[in-house]
Motif scaffolding. Structure first.
Motif, PDB file in Angstrom:
ATOM      1  N   TRP A 163     -43.271  -7.053  14.205  1.00 28.00           N
ATOM      2  CA  TRP A 163     -42.899  -7.584  15.511  1.00 28.00           C
ATOM      3  C   TRP A 163     -41.806  -8.642  15.458  1.00 28.00           C
ATOM      4  N   GLY A 164     -41.604  -9.271  14.307  1.00 26.92           N
ATOM      5  CA  GLY A 164     -40.661 -10.376  14.245  1.00 26.92           C
ATOM      6  C   GLY A 164     -39.328 -10.065  13.622  1.00 26.92           C
ATOM      7  N   ARG A 165     -39.188  -8.897  13.013  1.00 23.72           N
ATOM      8  CA  ARG A 165     -37.956  -8.631  12.274  1.00 23.72           C
ATOM      9  C   ARG A 165     -36.755  -8.547  13.203  1.00 23.72           C
ATOM     10  N   ARG A 166     -36.986  -8.182  14.460  1.00 22.83           N
ATOM     11  CA  ARG A 166     -35.920  -8.152  15.466  1.00 22.83           C
ATOM     12  C   ARG A 166     -36.383  -8.933  16.698  1.00 22.83           C
ATOM     13  N   ALA A 167     -36.772 -10.166  16.447  1.00 19.75           N
ATOM     14  CA  ALA A 167     -37.385 -10.980  17.495  1.00 19.75           C
ATOM     15  C   ALA A 167     -36.454 -11.187  18.691  1.00 19.75           C
ATOM     16  N   ALA A 168     -35.184 -11.427  18.445  1.00 19.35           N
ATOM     17  CA  ALA A 168     -34.256 -11.657  19.551  1.00 19.35           C
ATOM     18  C   ALA A 168     -34.079 -10.394  20.393  1.00 19.35           C
ATOM     19  N   ASP A 169     -34.022  -9.229  19.747  1.00 17.61           N
ATOM     20  CA  ASP A 169     -33.949  -7.971  20.497  1.00 17.61           C
ATOM     21  C   ASP A 169     -35.194  -7.790  21.359  1.00 17.61           C
ATOM     22  N   PHE A 170     -36.373  -8.036  20.769  1.00 21.84           N
ATOM     23  CA  PHE A 170     -37.600  -7.892  21.548  1.00 21.84           C
ATOM     24  C   PHE A 170     -37.594  -8.827  22.748  1.00 21.84           C
ATOM     25  N   ALA A 171     -37.212 -10.084  22.532  1.00 20.89           N
ATOM     26  CA  ALA A 171     -37.272 -11.086  23.591  1.00 20.89           C
ATOM     27  C   ALA A 171     -36.320 -10.790  24.741  1.00 20.89           C
ATOM     28  N   THR A 172     -35.158 -10.217  24.428  1.00 20.96           N
ATOM     29  CA  THR A 172     -34.138 -10.047  25.458  1.00 20.96           C
ATOM     30  C   THR A 172     -33.998  -8.624  25.979  1.00 20.96           C
ATOM     31  N   LEU A 173     -34.401  -7.635  25.175  1.00 22.75           N
ATOM     32  CA  LEU A 173     -34.242  -6.240  25.593  1.00 22.75           C
ATOM     33  C   LEU A 173     -35.557  -5.590  26.006  1.00 22.75           C
ATOM     34  N   SER A 174     -36.654  -5.939  25.344  1.00 19.25           N
ATOM     35  CA  SER A 174     -37.929  -5.282  25.614  1.00 19.25           C
ATOM     36  C   SER A 174     -38.825  -6.102  26.533  1.00 19.25           C
ATOM     37  N   GLU A 175     -39.067  -7.360  26.189  1.00 21.70           N
ATOM     38  CA  GLU A 175     -40.070  -8.125  26.930  1.00 21.70           C
ATOM     39  C   GLU A 175     -39.756  -8.340  28.410  1.00 21.70           C
ATOM     40  N   PRO A 176     -38.496  -8.514  28.839  1.00 22.88           N
ATOM     41  CA  PRO A 176     -38.257  -8.712  30.266  1.00 22.88           C
ATOM     42  C   PRO A 176     -38.827  -7.611  31.158  1.00 22.88           C
ATOM     43  N   ALA A 177     -38.954  -6.391  30.622  1.00 23.28           N
ATOM     44  CA  ALA A 177     -39.535  -5.303  31.408  1.00 23.28           C
ATOM     45  C   ALA A 177     -41.012  -5.518  31.692  1.00 23.28           C
ATOM     46  N   ASN A 178     -41.641  -6.472  30.991  1.00 20.81           N
ATOM     47  CA  ASN A 178     -43.058  -6.759  31.215  1.00 20.81           C
ATOM     48  C   ASN A 178     -43.301  -7.693  32.400  1.00 20.81           C
ATOM     49  N   CYS A 179     -42.242  -8.152  33.040  1.00 15.88           N
ATOM     50  CA  CYS A 179     -42.398  -9.169  34.087  1.00 15.88           C
ATOM     51  C   CYS A 179     -43.342  -8.734  35.203  1.00 15.88           C
ATOM     52  N   ARG A 180     -43.281  -7.465  35.606  1.00 15.90           N
ATOM     53  CA  ARG A 180     -44.161  -6.992  36.677  1.00 15.90           C
ATOM     54  C   ARG A 180     -45.624  -7.205  36.286  1.00 15.90           C
ATOM     55  N   GLU A 181     -45.919  -6.868  35.042  1.00  6.77           N
ATOM     56  CA  GLU A 181     -47.275  -7.003  34.504  1.00  6.77           C
ATOM     57  C   GLU A 181     -47.707  -8.469  34.505  1.00  6.77           C
ATOM     58  N   TYR A 182     -46.850  -9.344  33.993  1.00 12.06           N
ATOM     59  CA  TYR A 182     -47.188 -10.763  33.912  1.00 12.06           C
ATOM     60  C   TYR A 182     -47.423 -11.351  35.300  1.00 12.06           C
ATOM     61  N   VAL A 183     -46.480 -11.094  36.207  1.00 13.56           N
ATOM     62  CA  VAL A 183     -46.559 -11.682  37.542  1.00 13.56           C
ATOM     63  C   VAL A 183     -47.795 -11.177  38.281  1.00 13.56           C
ATOM     64  N   ALA A 184     -48.097  -9.891  38.149  1.00 15.80           N
ATOM     65  CA  ALA A 184     -49.253  -9.321  38.842  1.00 15.80           C
ATOM     66  C   ALA A 184     -50.556  -9.969  38.387  1.00 15.80           C
ATOM     67  N   VAL A 185     -50.709 -10.155  37.084  1.00 17.88           N
ATOM     68  CA  VAL A 185     -51.950 -10.739  36.577  1.00 17.88           C
ATOM     69  C   VAL A 185     -52.041 -12.220  36.929  1.00 17.88           C
ATOM     70  N   HIS A 186     -50.949 -12.946  36.809  1.00 15.41           N
ATOM     71  CA  HIS A 186     -50.969 -14.357  37.211  1.00 15.41           C
ATOM     72  C   HIS A 186     -51.366 -14.500  38.686  1.00 15.41           C
ATOM     73  N   HIS A 187     -50.865 -13.596  39.510  1.00 15.64           N
ATOM     74  CA  HIS A 187     -51.208 -13.634  40.933  1.00 15.64           C
ATOM     75  C   HIS A 187     -52.695 -13.363  41.138  1.00 15.64           C
ATOM     76  N   ARG A 188     -53.212 -12.340  40.478  1.00 13.88           N
ATOM     77  CA  ARG A 188     -54.623 -11.987  40.661  1.00 13.88           C
ATOM     78  C   ARG A 188     -55.560 -13.065  40.115  1.00 13.88           C
ATOM     79  N   LEU A 189     -55.109 -13.800  39.099  1.00 14.24           N
ATOM     80  CA  LEU A 189     -55.912 -14.899  38.550  1.00 14.24           C
ATOM     81  C   LEU A 189     -55.701 -16.213  39.307  1.00 14.24           C
ATOM     82  N   ASP A 190     -54.787 -16.199  40.277  1.00 13.25           N
ATOM     83  CA  ASP A 190     -54.481 -17.393  41.069  1.00 13.25           C
ATOM     84  C   ASP A 190     -54.062 -18.555  40.174  1.00 13.25           C
ATOM     85  N   VAL A 191     -53.199 -18.257  39.216  1.00  8.31           N
ATOM     86  CA  VAL A 191     -52.673 -19.308  38.341  1.00  8.31           C
ATOM     87  C   VAL A 191     -51.846 -20.273  39.176  1.00  8.31           C
TER      88      VAL A 191
END
Length: 263
Positions: free
Chosen positions: A13-41
């Motif tokens: 997971w770390g050998r291309r950490a910058a690629d993961f952080a900037t190319l892959s992880e941003p697509a997870n935003c829907r998932e993160y925001v939805a769960v934070h909303h449901r948990l009333d963070v």
């Protein structure tokens, strides 16, 4: 977890950490925001993200007023998470032995970081939550019927034993599996929810590069080589190019929400 396991986690997971952080992880935003909303963070919530990766979920929770913390087994991903969240307590470590005291957090999340192969991590989450504390865990759902299942197909280039382990990992998304695990670990009011998830990429080359930055891709690359993996990922993505639109792969994901019982 042995020293060898730590090394493999960071290599995968770390050998291309910058690629993961900037190319892959941003697509997870829907998932993160939805769960934070449901948990009333919200304001003042002490929140821990388990298997926090490069820390985007912690950053989004902070935007809602939470006080963030995180843990991940990859030092190179943790370095990015700390850069994104300089005021958060983010540590390199094992999710089966969290570094924090009992009842240290109001909310704990884990976004596709806890699997059917790592159930004991849920007991640790229970320990560090305050009575009445909330938990939100996401896992892959029914991948085979997902419109974007093609985007995960290159992972199957891994060796047979690795593919078998991948199947065991995603088993937590089966109906009843997550509910049963959380209940056995002492959680109450367990609910299963559908979680929005979609990968979007500008073109097949960007998709292949993003996919290659993930742990399951590394398992395939170990088996067939990087060039073969990238070529296959690019070929598959080329079949889904749409004129004037980004590549889009919608994949089924589910979440489990629960709370720690109040005495």
């Amino acid at each position: 977890m042995t020293d060898l396991d730590w090394t493999l986690v960071d290599e995968g997971w770390g050998r291309r950490a910058a690629d993961f952080a900037t190319l892959s992880e941003p697509a997870n935003c829907r998932e993160y925001v939805a769960v934070h909303h449901r948990l009333d963070v919200g304001d003042g919530d002490r929140l821990l993200d388990v298997a926090c990766g490069s820390g985007l979920a912690i950053e989004l929770a902070a935007a809602r007023g939470a006080l963030g913390a995180g843990i991940d087994a990859s030092p190179r991903l943790v370095a990015i998470a700390r850069d994104r969240n300089p005021d958060a307590d983010i540590q390199v470590g094992d999710m089966h032995a969290l570094h924090w005291a009992d009842a240290a957090f109001d909310v704990v999340t884990s976004f596709r970081g806890i699997w059917g192969t790592t159930p004991d991590a849920v007991r640790e989450i229970h320990r560090v939550l305050v009575p009445g504390g909330r938990v939100g865990i996401t896992v892959w759902g029914h991948i085979k019927v997902s419109p974007g299942a093609w985007a995960l197909a290159p992972f199957r280039m891994a060796a047979a034993a690795k593919i078998g382990n991948q199947a065991a990992m995603v088993s937590l998304g089966r109906p009843g599996a997550g509910e049963d695990l959380l209940a056995r670990c002492g959680f109450v009011d367990v609910r299963r929810i559908e979680v929005p998830f979609a990968w979007e990429f500008a073109d097949p080359d960007v998709f292949a590069r993003a996919l290659a930055s993930t742990g399951p891709a590394y398992e395939a690359i170990q088996n067939v080589g990087e060039r073969a993996f990238l070529d296959e990922a690019t070929r598959l993505a080329a079949e889904h190019v749409r004129d004037g639109l980004p590549l889009r792969a919608r994949i089924a994901a589910v979440g489990y929400l629960a709370r720690k019982a109040t005495p």
